[in-house]
Design an enzyme around this catalytic site. Structure first.
Site, PDB file in Angstrom:
ATOM      1  N   LEU A  31       0.831  -1.200   0.000  1.00  0.00           N
ATOM      2  CA  LEU A  31       0.000   0.000   0.000  1.00  0.00           C
ATOM      3  C   LEU A  31       0.872   1.260   0.000  1.00  0.00           C
ATOM      4  O   LEU A  31       0.894   2.031   0.956  1.00  0.00           O
ATOM      5  CB  LEU A  31      -0.954  -0.011   1.203  1.00  0.00           C
ATOM      6  CG  LEU A  31      -1.987  -1.139   1.184  1.00  0.00           C
ATOM      7  CD1 LEU A  31      -2.833  -1.140   2.444  1.00  0.00           C
ATOM      8  CD2 LEU A  31      -2.878  -1.030  -0.054  1.00  0.00           C
TER       9      LEU A  31
ATOM     10  N   ASN B 299      -3.747  11.703   5.295  1.00  0.00           N
ATOM     11  CA  ASN B 299      -4.855  11.328   4.429  1.00  0.00           C
ATOM     12  C   ASN B 299      -6.095  12.129   4.795  1.00  0.00           C
ATOM     13  O   ASN B 299      -6.623  12.006   5.897  1.00  0.00           O
ATOM     14  CB  ASN B 299      -5.126   9.828   4.567  1.00  0.00           C
ATOM     15  CG  ASN B 299      -3.913   9.024   4.169  1.00  0.00           C
ATOM     16  OD1 ASN B 299      -3.665   8.798   3.003  1.00  0.00           O
ATOM     17  ND2 ASN B 299      -3.106   8.618   5.143  1.00  0.00           N
TER      18      ASN B 299
ATOM     19  N   HIS C 245       5.058   5.412   1.137  1.00  0.00           N
ATOM     20  CA  HIS C 245       3.956   4.648   1.720  1.00  0.00           C
ATOM     21  C   HIS C 245       2.743   5.537   1.971  1.00  0.00           C
ATOM     22  O   HIS C 245       2.862   6.710   2.324  1.00  0.00           O
ATOM     23  CB  HIS C 245       4.393   3.995   3.034  1.00  0.00           C
ATOM     24  CG  HIS C 245       3.554   2.821   3.412  1.00  0.00           C
ATOM     25  ND1 HIS C 245       2.322   2.941   4.005  1.00  0.00           N
ATOM     26  CD2 HIS C 245       3.759   1.489   3.252  1.00  0.00           C
ATOM     27  CE1 HIS C 245       1.814   1.740   4.219  1.00  0.00           C
ATOM     28  NE2 HIS C 245       2.661   0.835   3.768  1.00  0.00           N
ATOM     29  N   HIS C 246       1.564   4.934   1.774  1.00  0.00           N
ATOM     30  CA  HIS C 246       0.314   5.668   1.951  1.00  0.00           C
ATOM     31  C   HIS C 246       0.137   6.127   3.400  1.00  0.00           C
ATOM     32  O   HIS C 246      -0.611   7.080   3.672  1.00  0.00           O
ATOM     33  CB  HIS C 246      -0.867   4.790   1.531  1.00  0.00           C
ATOM     34  CG  HIS C 246      -1.996   5.548   0.923  1.00  0.00           C
ATOM     35  ND1 HIS C 246      -2.487   6.720   1.451  1.00  0.00           N
ATOM     36  CD2 HIS C 246      -2.746   5.310  -0.188  1.00  0.00           C
ATOM     37  CE1 HIS C 246      -3.496   7.154   0.713  1.00  0.00           C
ATOM     38  NE2 HIS C 246      -3.666   6.331  -0.288  1.00  0.00           N
ATOM     39  N   ALA C 247       0.780   5.474   4.346  1.00  0.00           N
ATOM     40  CA  ALA C 247       0.684   5.900   5.740  1.00  0.00           C
ATOM     41  C   ALA C 247       1.355   7.247   5.960  1.00  0.00           C
ATOM     42  O   ALA C 247       1.024   7.969   6.901  1.00  0.00           O
ATOM     43  CB  ALA C 247       1.322   4.848   6.654  1.00  0.00           C
TER      44      ALA C 247
END
Length: 478
Positions: free
Chosen positions: A22, A315, A139-141
């Protein structure tokens, strides 16, 4: 130094597996200045590495321990091994974009090492004309697509003569942590649900808001939830191998269509995707009778104030479900149907608070989240067929230390139940489209770029024909 991790960001660590990494990606294509020496971009990269400067954001790595009760937080490393994170790759002699996409597909497939900060940069040489590509994997985090784009824009300038511009890993974090960040983040779905309920608790009319989303979905009207997405080969469990392809279109061509149809450029992109996917699925004998449904992220940033809700580079997105009208053969009718679907979706969230939109979006994304967890959403839940994002890029021509940014392609993360992800951006007076898919579930992904080009030409032809007819009628009346 240890920092809290927001629940929404920690979810991407919890949900990640070797077959479902992800992270996001970006591919920037750079042309060196005419007066620059040989291997100019490579030398500028080497100079940035020699500085050994890494901003705090790029020093963070995820951590959990007994003292954190197994929950995720960020640990800021004192030292970062840049030789590991920044690498040099080369294409074979005579290579073009096709070979670049193959290399990027391989680079995008593997998980990032959680024992290190969650990013990598590859400088790729060997493109015609002395051009370079820079592949960024983050990373999406750490950041969503919009946040990553904001970081990138800190490295480029409208001035081709400006030098001493930072490399991406030198860009500092300018925003503060979100006020919604939980002290220990979250480990799994129950803590995440607790966090969402905590945000929603006390909001007036929350049950009514969610019920309204369900009512709209049951009647196949636009909004954050769908109950009508058909099953296609794109909605299967994914494997680890990836395919990526990119294409570019002059923004004036899309603007011409949008103005003629009284649509947005995003509507035109969605209609192009609908037509391309219709042709792709027909070629595989797999076009369903019901129209495909795309999840379309909507940024919850206050663009008028130029800030982010919560002031965090993480996000901050809600979602809408949009019919791609793949059941319609006419490109003009398809665009009209996409317009109507997006109009209804925007009406459904108009006037809602940020937390209400997040709660509605979480409700709408639940089928896809279950598909990610179980490999397939349980009946009667139907996750959307794919995600299509549009991330605004830098306006006008931009340069990195004199090297011109020719194009910027964005990559996202396919997931179980949605094996294809389409991410668009705008830069240098053009729209770029990045298509990322599971190689097994989406064979022949590169053919979609030709189909997208064909759909745009059909829409442009319709607009020009209508304008010609209108002109002839006007002349005739005279």
């Amino acid at each position: 130094m240890d920092l809290p991790m927001a629940a929404a960001d920690a979810l991407f660590l919890w949900a990640e597996t070797p077959t479902r990494p992800l992270h996001n990606g970006m591919v920037a294509v750079l042309s060196p200045p005419e007066s620059g020496p040989g291997r100019y971009v490579r030398k500028v990269f080497a100079a940035a590495l020699a500085r050994q400067e890494v901003a705090p954001l790029w020093r963070r790595r995820p951590q959990r321990s007994l003292t954190s009760l197994g929950q995720w937080y960020w640990r800021t490393e004192a030292e970062v091994e840049l030789d590991y994170h920044v690498r040099l790759s080369g294409l074979p002699r005579g290579a073009g974009l096709g070979q670049l996409w193959e290399l990027v597909s391989e680079l995008h497939a593997g998980m990032l090492d959680r024992s290190r900060p969650l990013w990598q940069v590859d400088l790729i040489e060997g493109l015609p004309g002395g051009r370079y590509a820079v592949y960024v994997k983050i990373h999406h985090a750490i950041a969503d697509g919009v946040s990553a784009m904001r970081l990138l824009q800190e490295t480029v300038s409208a001035d081709p003569n400006q030098r001493r511009m930072p490399a991406l890993w030198e860009v500092p974090e300018r925003a503060q942590l979100s006020e919604h960040a939980e002290p220990g983040g979250c480990l799994g779905p129950l803590p995440l649900a607790r966090g969402v309920l905590g945000e929603a608790r006390g909001l007036p009319g929350m049950a009514r808001v969610v019920a309204d989303a369900a009512w709209r979905a049951a009647r196949r009207r636009g909004g954050p939830l769908t109950l009508a997405a058909p099953h296609t080969p794109l909605n299967a469990p994914i494997a680890g191998a990836r395919s990526f392809a990119g294409c570019t279109f002059p923004i004036d061509r899309l603007r011409q269509v949008a103005e003629h149809a009284d649509a947005t450029i995003n509507d035109v992109v969605l209609a192009m995707c609908g037509g391309a996917l219709r042709g792709y699925l027909i070629s595989r004998g797999a076009l369903p009778r019901a129209p495909l449904i795309a999840m379309v992220p909507v940024s919850l940033r206050d663009t008028r104030a130029g800030v982010v809700f919560g002031e965090v580079p993480g996000n901050n997105v809600g979602t809408l479900m949009c019919s791609l009208a793949t059941h319609l053969a006419s490109p003009a009718e398809r665009l009209s149907a996409v317009q109507a679907s997006m109009r209804e979706g925007k009406a459904a969230i108009a006037g809602r608070s940020r937390d209400q939109v997040l709660a509605m979006s979480a409700f709408g994304a639940a089928p896809l989240a279950l598909a990610m967890t179980l490999g397939r959403a349980p009946a009667p839940l139907r996750p959307p067929n794919m995600m299509i994002s549009n991330v605004p890029g830098p306006q006008g021509t931009r340069y990195w230390n004199g090297a011109r940014l020719d194009a910027l392609y964005l990559q996202a993360a396919p997931v179980d139940g949605a094996a294809l992800n389409i991410t668009c951006s705008s830069t240098n007076d053009q729209i770029t489209v990045g298509l990322t898919g599971c190689r097994r579930a989406v064979p022949g992904l590169s053919s979609l770029t030709d189909r997208l080009a064909r759909e745009l030409e059909l829409l442009v032809g319709i607009s020009e024909a209508d304008l010609g007819t209108s002109h002839r009628r006007t002349v005739g009346r005279r």
